[in-house]
Design an enzyme around this catalytic site. Structure first.
Site, PDB file in Angstrom:
ATOM      1  N   ILE A 190     -36.138   3.525  -3.152  1.00 25.69           N
ATOM      2  CA  ILE A 190     -35.424   3.099  -4.365  1.00 25.69           C
ATOM      3  C   ILE A 190     -36.149   1.911  -5.003  1.00 25.69           C
ATOM      4  CG2 ILE A 190     -33.221   2.283  -5.311  1.00 25.69           C
ATOM      5  CD1 ILE A 190     -31.843   3.677  -2.910  1.00 25.69           C
ATOM      6  N   LEU A 199     -43.277  -4.010   4.361  1.00 24.31           N
ATOM      7  CA  LEU A 199     -44.089  -2.796   4.621  1.00 24.31           C
ATOM      8  C   LEU A 199     -43.866  -2.284   6.044  1.00 24.31           C
ATOM      9  CD1 LEU A 199     -47.453  -3.533   2.720  1.00 24.31           C
ATOM     10  CD2 LEU A 199     -45.438  -2.276   1.925  1.00 24.31           C
ATOM     11  N   ALA A 254     -34.064  -3.257   3.437  1.00 21.30           N
ATOM     12  CA  ALA A 254     -33.145  -2.897   4.524  1.00 21.30           C
ATOM     13  C   ALA A 254     -33.778  -1.845   5.403  1.00 21.30           C
ATOM     14  CB  ALA A 254     -31.836  -2.342   3.951  1.00 21.30           C
ATOM     15  N   THR A 293     -24.365   0.580   0.012  1.00 18.77           N
ATOM     16  CA  THR A 293     -24.170   2.030   0.125  1.00 18.77           C
ATOM     17  C   THR A 293     -22.686   2.398   0.195  1.00 18.77           C
ATOM     18  OG1 THR A 293     -24.429   3.818   1.733  1.00 18.77           O
ATOM     19  CG2 THR A 293     -24.571   1.632   2.606  1.00 18.77           C
ATOM     20  N   ASP A 294     -22.378   3.639  -0.148  1.00 19.60           N
ATOM     21  CA  ASP A 294     -20.990   4.121  -0.016  1.00 19.60           C
ATOM     22  C   ASP A 294     -20.594   4.287   1.452  1.00 19.60           C
ATOM     23  OD1 ASP A 294     -22.527   6.396   0.567  1.00 19.60           O
ATOM     24  OD2 ASP A 294     -21.562   7.688  -0.924  1.00 19.60           O
ATOM     25  N   GLU A 295     -21.608   4.281   2.351  1.00 19.47           N
ATOM     26  CA  GLU A 295     -21.310   4.551   3.769  1.00 19.47           C
ATOM     27  C   GLU A 295     -20.474   3.446   4.414  1.00 19.47           C
ATOM     28  OE1 GLU A 295     -24.497   6.300   6.005  1.00 19.47           O
ATOM     29  OE2 GLU A 295     -25.509   6.951   4.191  1.00 19.47           O
ATOM     30  N   TYR A 305     -26.039   1.820  11.205  1.00 21.33           N
ATOM     31  CA  TYR A 305     -26.562   1.544   9.851  1.00 21.33           C
ATOM     32  C   TYR A 305     -25.439   1.054   8.936  1.00 21.33           C
ATOM     33  CZ  TYR A 305     -27.784   2.537   4.976  1.00 21.33           C
ATOM     34  OH  TYR A 305     -27.955   2.438   3.617  1.00 21.33           O
ATOM     35  N   LYS A 308     -24.836  -2.615   7.128  1.00 22.04           N
ATOM     36  CA  LYS A 308     -24.747  -2.802   5.670  1.00 22.04           C
ATOM     37  C   LYS A 308     -23.396  -3.441   5.311  1.00 22.04           C
ATOM     38  CE  LYS A 308     -27.204  -1.786   2.735  1.00 22.04           C
ATOM     39  NZ  LYS A 308     -28.316  -2.530   2.092  1.00 22.04           N
ATOM     40  N   ARG A 316     -25.318  15.316  14.530  1.00 20.02           N
ATOM     41  CA  ARG A 316     -25.524  13.870  14.661  1.00 20.02           C
ATOM     42  C   ARG A 316     -24.293  13.272  15.341  1.00 20.02           C
ATOM     43  NH1 ARG A 316     -26.203  10.978   8.933  1.00 20.02           N
ATOM     44  NH2 ARG A 316     -28.412  11.366   9.230  1.00 20.02           N
TER      45      ARG A 316
HETATM   46  P1  NAD Z   1     -36.221   2.574   2.304  1.00 14.49           P
HETATM   47  O1  NAD Z   1     -36.049   2.599   3.779  1.00 14.49           O
HETATM   48  O2  NAD Z   1     -36.978   3.670   1.637  1.00 14.49           O
HETATM   49  O3  NAD Z   1     -36.930   1.215   1.858  1.00 14.49           O
HETATM   50  C1  NAD Z   1     -36.612  -0.035   2.399  1.00 14.49           C
HETATM   51  C2  NAD Z   1     -37.742  -0.996   2.076  1.00 14.49           C
HETATM   52  O4  NAD Z   1     -37.407  -2.285   2.612  1.00 14.49           O
HETATM   53  C3  NAD Z   1     -39.092  -0.607   2.679  1.00 14.49           C
HETATM   54  O5  NAD Z   1     -40.113  -0.724   1.712  1.00 14.49           O
HETATM   55  C4  NAD Z   1     -39.300  -1.614   3.814  1.00 14.49           C
HETATM   56  O6  NAD Z   1     -40.664  -1.920   4.047  1.00 14.49           O
HETATM   57  C5  NAD Z   1     -38.540  -2.819   3.282  1.00 14.49           C
HETATM   58  N1  NAD Z   1     -38.065  -3.708   4.348  1.00 14.49           N
HETATM   59  C6  NAD Z   1     -37.434  -3.366   5.504  1.00 14.49           C
HETATM   60  N2  NAD Z   1     -37.150  -4.460   6.221  1.00 14.49           N
HETATM   61  C7  NAD Z   1     -37.581  -5.527   5.492  1.00 14.49           C
HETATM   62  C8  NAD Z   1     -37.546  -6.933   5.699  1.00 14.49           C
HETATM   63  N3  NAD Z   1     -37.008  -7.466   6.807  1.00 14.49           N
HETATM   64  N4  NAD Z   1     -38.058  -7.740   4.744  1.00 14.49           N
HETATM   65  C9  NAD Z   1     -38.626  -7.211   3.629  1.00 14.49           C
HETATM   66  N5  NAD Z   1     -38.695  -5.891   3.387  1.00 14.49           N
HETATM   67  C10 NAD Z   1     -38.173  -5.054   4.314  1.00 14.49           C
HETATM   68  O7  NAD Z   1     -34.745   2.452   1.714  1.00 14.49           O
HETATM   69  P2  NAD Z   1     -34.151   2.948   0.324  1.00 14.49           P
HETATM   70  O8  NAD Z   1     -33.614   4.304   0.498  1.00 14.49           O
HETATM   71  O9  NAD Z   1     -35.110   2.655  -0.760  1.00 14.49           O
HETATM   72  O10 NAD Z   1     -32.896   1.966   0.198  1.00 14.49           O
HETATM   73  C11 NAD Z   1     -33.015   0.710  -0.442  1.00 14.49           C
HETATM   74  C12 NAD Z   1     -31.669   0.011  -0.383  1.00 14.49           C
HETATM   75  O11 NAD Z   1     -30.676   0.815  -1.015  1.00 14.49           O
HETATM   76  C13 NAD Z   1     -31.160  -0.229   1.051  1.00 14.49           C
HETATM   77  O12 NAD Z   1     -30.522  -1.483   1.080  1.00 14.49           O
HETATM   78  C14 NAD Z   1     -30.156   0.889   1.272  1.00 14.49           C
HETATM   79  O13 NAD Z   1     -29.157   0.492   2.186  1.00 14.49           O
HETATM   80  C15 NAD Z   1     -29.603   1.056  -0.135  1.00 14.49           C
HETATM   81  N6  NAD Z   1     -29.082   2.397  -0.445  1.00 14.49           N
HETATM   82  C16 NAD Z   1     -29.844   3.513  -0.195  1.00 14.49           C
HETATM   83  C17 NAD Z   1     -29.349   4.765  -0.537  1.00 14.49           C
HETATM   84  C18 NAD Z   1     -30.160   6.030  -0.314  1.00 14.49           C
HETATM   85  O14 NAD Z   1     -29.625   7.137  -0.474  1.00 14.49           O
HETATM   86  N7  NAD Z   1     -31.437   5.939   0.009  1.00 14.49           N
HETATM   87  C19 NAD Z   1     -28.075   4.889  -1.120  1.00 14.49           C
HETATM   88  C20 NAD Z   1     -27.324   3.725  -1.357  1.00 14.49           C
HETATM   89  C21 NAD Z   1     -27.844   2.490  -1.024  1.00 14.49           C
HETATM   90  P1  TYD Z   2     -29.450  11.633   5.338  1.00 16.36           P
HETATM   91  O1  TYD Z   2     -30.432  12.053   4.278  1.00 16.36           O
HETATM   92  O2  TYD Z   2     -29.977  11.151   6.640  1.00 16.36           O
HETATM   93  O3  TYD Z   2     -28.487  10.586   4.651  1.00 16.36           O
HETATM   94  P2  TYD Z   2     -27.071   9.949   5.194  1.00 16.36           P
HETATM   95  O4  TYD Z   2     -26.911  10.252   6.627  1.00 16.36           O
HETATM   96  O5  TYD Z   2     -27.292   8.486   4.931  1.00 16.36           O
HETATM   97  O6  TYD Z   2     -26.015  10.557   4.327  1.00 16.36           O
HETATM   98  O7  TYD Z   2     -28.521  12.872   5.647  1.00 16.36           O
HETATM   99  C1  TYD Z   2     -27.731  13.499   4.635  1.00 16.36           C
HETATM  100  C2  TYD Z   2     -26.900  14.549   5.296  1.00 16.36           C
HETATM  101  O8  TYD Z   2     -27.748  15.581   5.787  1.00 16.36           O
HETATM  102  C3  TYD Z   2     -26.118  14.039   6.493  1.00 16.36           C
HETATM  103  O9  TYD Z   2     -24.829  14.662   6.504  1.00 16.36           O
HETATM  104  C4  TYD Z   2     -26.935  14.494   7.691  1.00 16.36           C
HETATM  105  C5  TYD Z   2     -27.569  15.771   7.206  1.00 16.36           C
HETATM  106  N1  TYD Z   2     -28.912  16.091   7.768  1.00 16.36           N
HETATM  107  C6  TYD Z   2     -29.148  17.347   8.339  1.00 16.36           C
HETATM  108  O10 TYD Z   2     -28.251  18.220   8.390  1.00 16.36           O
HETATM  109  N2  TYD Z   2     -30.383  17.607   8.838  1.00 16.36           N
HETATM  110  C7  TYD Z   2     -31.394  16.685   8.807  1.00 16.36           C
HETATM  111  O11 TYD Z   2     -32.504  16.979   9.330  1.00 16.36           O
HETATM  112  C8  TYD Z   2     -31.147  15.407   8.203  1.00 16.36           C
HETATM  113  C9  TYD Z   2     -32.224  14.365   8.137  1.00 16.36           C
HETATM  114  C10 TYD Z   2     -29.883  15.161   7.696  1.00 16.36           C
END
Ligand code: NAD
Ligand code: TYD
Length: 352
Positions: free
Chosen positions: A11, A33, A81, A132-134, A158, A162, A287
């Site tokens: 993101i 990184l 994160a 996150t919504d989680e 996780y 959060k 899971r």
């Molecule tokens: P991601 O895992 O792809 O990226 C996380 C980034 O943070 C990475 O570039 C990593 O190097 C960096 N990082 C990790 N630990 C660090 C530290 N201690 N100091 C500095 N940098 C650090 O995650 P994402 O999917 O891009 O999510 C970004 C944020 O959005 C997170 O806070 C996550 O909880 C939140 N979020 C994600 C989703 C989703 O669906 N991916 C949805 C809602 C909220």
């Molecule tokens: P994920 O992308 O890990 O996001 P989150 O657990 O944060 O919602 O998983 C999305 C959904 O997909 C979750 O219900 C778990 C499921 N899932 C599978 O069924 N197979 C997989 O290999 C993965 C990675 C996730």
């Protein structure tokens, strides 16, 4: 200028790239990184003088203090994160370190910086925490979607980490008056997502002729939002959100996992008419503690900040699949040793 943390992740990199499409304001990008951070995501702005990348930890007080003093940001967008539920089940420690302790140390350092600002800058400063919504836990099939008033009931390491960070952020507003904003968003998908999460994993495995592992019965429901819609919501909250407030962000796109995977297979078969990707679908062990359903009620941000997503699931998933088809070398570069180790660790024990 603004400081973005985690700006080399999924993101974060989308946010930074999008930011420069809308604004000429400089960005300092602080990212450790980890396995999830990837400078290739930012290759198109590698020589852009508006982008200042610094490798480092949000929990490194000395470094963050120095960055704040040097760059004097007017806002911080905290995206850094550990973000993957399955990894948090296998090893929660990093989640506690970064999501809880890291956020706490970042808040402490920011509070000291903010305290020393002049009255005008103090008033307009913002700390926007991306969550996150989680944190709200799991919903039953017919329960109404999460509003901002829903109680916190996180169930994985996780989401618990959060939730802790959200509470700390809220406490820094309540106790010290730090002008914070919190966003709680549903599942994102789109370019640059690390292929450990559902959608990119399924695309990458399908193209490689590998099994498409569905946890349990595949009927768990997530609410999906295309990543650039999340980015536009963050910009909107930063520009117009009220300090201390939380905004839920979602796409009104609730779908069971199996439907997502079927949609990916069908779309890939349009471009690969000789293949039957549906045959690769494989049900595997569930899971532990799997949340059954998430759903976001996004009416507050729509009503108060006039924000709406631009993509539907159909347009977003088509763009996403096309992006992965066009970026095969990005995928190959990621699938190095540590990625393979993770895949083996996570899926070895799931085969039924
Ligand atoms: P991601 O895992 O792809 O990226 C996380 C980034 O943070 C990475 O570039 C990593 O190097 C960096 N990082 C990790 N630990 C660090 C530290 N201690 N100091 C500095 N940098 C650090 O995650 P994402 O999917 O891009 O999510 C970004 C944020 O959005 C997170 O806070 C996550 O909880 C939140 N979020 C994600 C989703 C989703 O669906 N991916 C949805 C809602 C909220
Ligand atoms: P994920 O992308 O890990 O996001 P989150 O657990 O944060 O919602 O998983 C999305 C959904 O997909 C979750 O219900 C778990 C499921 N899932 C599978 O069924 N197979 C997989 O290999 C993965 C990675 C996730």
């Amino acid at each position: 200028m603004i400081l973005v943390t985690g700006g080399a992740g999924f993101i974060g990199s989308n946010f930074v790239l999008d930011w420069f499409k809308q604004s000429d304001e400089d960005v300092v990008n602080l990212d450790l990184l980890t396995y999830a951070g990837n400078l290739q995501n930012l290759a198109t702005i590698a020589n852009d003088p508006r982008h200042n990348f610094i490798q480092g930890n949000i929990g490194d007080i000395v470094l963050v203090k120095k960055i704040l003093a040097q760059y004097q940001p007017r806002a911080i967008i905290n995206l850094a994160a550990e973000s993957h539920v399955d990894r948090s089940i296998h090893g929660p420690e990093d989640f506690i370190q970064t999501n809880i302790l890291g956020t706490f140390r970042l808040l402490e350092t920011v509070r000291a910086y903010w305290n020393d600002l002049d009255e005008m800058r103090k008033k307009t400063f913002r700390f926007l925490h991306v969550s996150t919504d989680e944190v709200y836990g799991s919903l039953s099939a017919k329960a109404p979607a999460f509003t901002e008033m829903h109680r916190y009931e996180p169930s994985s390491p996780y989401s618990a980490s959060k939730a802790s960070s959200d509470h700390l952020v809220h406490a820094y507003h309540h106790t010290y008056g730090l002008p914070v904003l919190t966003t709680n968003c549903s599942n994102n998908y789109g370019p640059f997502q690390f292929p450990e999460k559902l959608i990119p994993l399924m695309i990458v495995n399908a193209l490689a002729g590998k099994p498409l592992p569905i946890y349990g019965d595949g009927l768990q429901i997530r609410d999906w939002l295309y990543v650039t819609d999340h980015c536009s919501a963050i910009r909107r909250v930063l520009a117009a959100g009220n300090p201390g407030e939380t905004y839920n962000i979602g796409g009104w796109n609730e779908k069971p996992n199996i439907e997502i995977v079927n949609a990916i297979c069908t779309l890939l078969e349009e471009t690969h008419p000789q293949s039957n990707f549906h045959d690769q679908i494989t049900y595997v062990q569930d899971r532990p503690g799997h949340d059954v359903r998430y759903a976001i009620d996004a009416r507050k941000i729509e009503r108060e900040l006039d924000w709406k997503p631009l993509e539907t699931f159909d347009t977003g998933i088509r763009k996403t699949i096309q992006w992965y088809l066009d970026h095969k070398s990005w995928i190959t570069d990621i699938q190095k040793g540590t990625y393979r180790e993770w895949i083996e660790q996570n899926y070895a024990e799931r085969s039924k």
